[in-house]
Design an enzyme around this catalytic site. Structure first.
Site, PDB file in Angstrom:
ATOM      1  CE  LYS A  12      -3.639  -2.709   2.028  1.00  0.00           C
ATOM      2  NZ  LYS A  12      -4.877  -2.761   2.765  1.00  0.00           N
ATOM      3  CD  GLU A 167      -7.380  -8.059  -0.689  1.00  0.00           C
ATOM      4  OE1 GLU A 167      -6.360  -8.441  -0.118  1.00  0.00           O
ATOM      5  OE2 GLU A 167      -7.558  -6.884  -1.065  1.00  0.00           O
ATOM      6  CB  SER A 213      -7.029  -9.260   9.094  1.00  0.00           C
ATOM      7  OG  SER A 213      -7.466  -7.912   9.096  1.00  0.00           O
TER       8      SER A 213
END
Ligand code: PGA
Length: 248
Positions: A12, A167, A213
């Site tokens: 990211k 996701e 996660s």
């Protein structure tokens, strides 16, 4: 059919170029595993130093974004040929952060998938539902619609090279992981959808990741599921824990 596991980090908007090189050094010995494709998807400015830093290792480099034109008056953008020339192999497309924060829709995402293949980049195509859709029970229809639109005009041979990342948005960066059974349900659904849109051989070949996660503690259980071929990892990809996920 045995599919090769693929563990990809999605850095990211983290890591300055010098931090990125340091992280490659930290992870170097931890991510060694010849049975797994290991990918670092990194910010554009980190690509050149990271390609250099992982040279001679088993790590492949991916990008997080690009624009669909080859060159020209598109201030601030980078193109697929630029990425390719820099040594990038994979490209994340359709991440929920790009869909939600930057307004990317399925028409653009479909163009990006086409352009990536035409340019010799391997797409990691992301899909996933919001918490509201999960609660409403319509997440299967949502995922089906996303994948069907995003793959419009993509051939079976291309899909065999594709990576799809499931996701669920409610599990991204929240510490709340989908249970292994919840993740497997949707990854299995995606594989069935590919069989319907294409054929069984294509469905058997496409690699499907779970993301949201994923960490050193839950990776082994998620990766033990028959339809989960890997992970797309955000937070935990910036830590030595990433090596534990690669070797889970
Ligand atoms: P996370 O991010 O692992 O921090 O939840 C995953 C992703 O957004 O790709």
């Amino acid at each position: 059919m045995a599919r090769r596991r693929i563990i990809a980090g999605n850095w990211k908007m983290n890591m300055t170029p010098s931090e990125a090189v340091a992280l490659c050094g930290t992870l170097k010995d931890l991510v060694k595993n010849d049975a797994v494709d290991v990918v670092y998807c990194v910010p554009a400015i980190d690509i050149v130093p990271v390609v250099e830093a992982v040279k001679g290792s088993n790590v492949h480099v991916g990008a997080e974004n690009f624009y669909i034109e080859d060159k020209g008056a598109f201030t601030g953008e980078i193109s697929a040929p630029m990425l390719k020339d820099a040594g990038v192999e994979y490209i994340i497309i359709g991440h929920s952060e790009r869909r939600d924060i930057f307004g990317e829709n399925d028409v653009l995402i479909n163009s990006k998938v086409k352009k990536a293949f035409a340019s010799g980049l391997k797409p990691i195509l992301c899909c996933g539902e919001s918490l509201a859709l999960r609660k409403a029970g319509t997440y299967k229809e949502w995922i089906t619609r996303q994948i069907t639109w995003d793959l419009d005009g993509i051939t079976a041979d291309q899909v065999k090279e594709l990576v799809i990342a499931y996701e669920p948005i409610w599990a991204i960066g929240t510490g709340e992981t989908a249970s292994a059974d919840q993740a497997e349900e949707v990854c299995g659904l995606i594989r069935e959808l590919i069989a319907k849109l294409y054929d069984q051989a294509t469905a058997d070949a496409v690699r499907i990741q779970y993301g949201g996660s994923m960490n050193a503690g839950n990776a082994a259980e998620l990766l033990s599921k028959p339809n989960i071929d890997g992970g797309l990892i955000g937070g935990a990809s910036l830590k030595p824990d990433f090596g534990k996920i690669v070797n889970a």
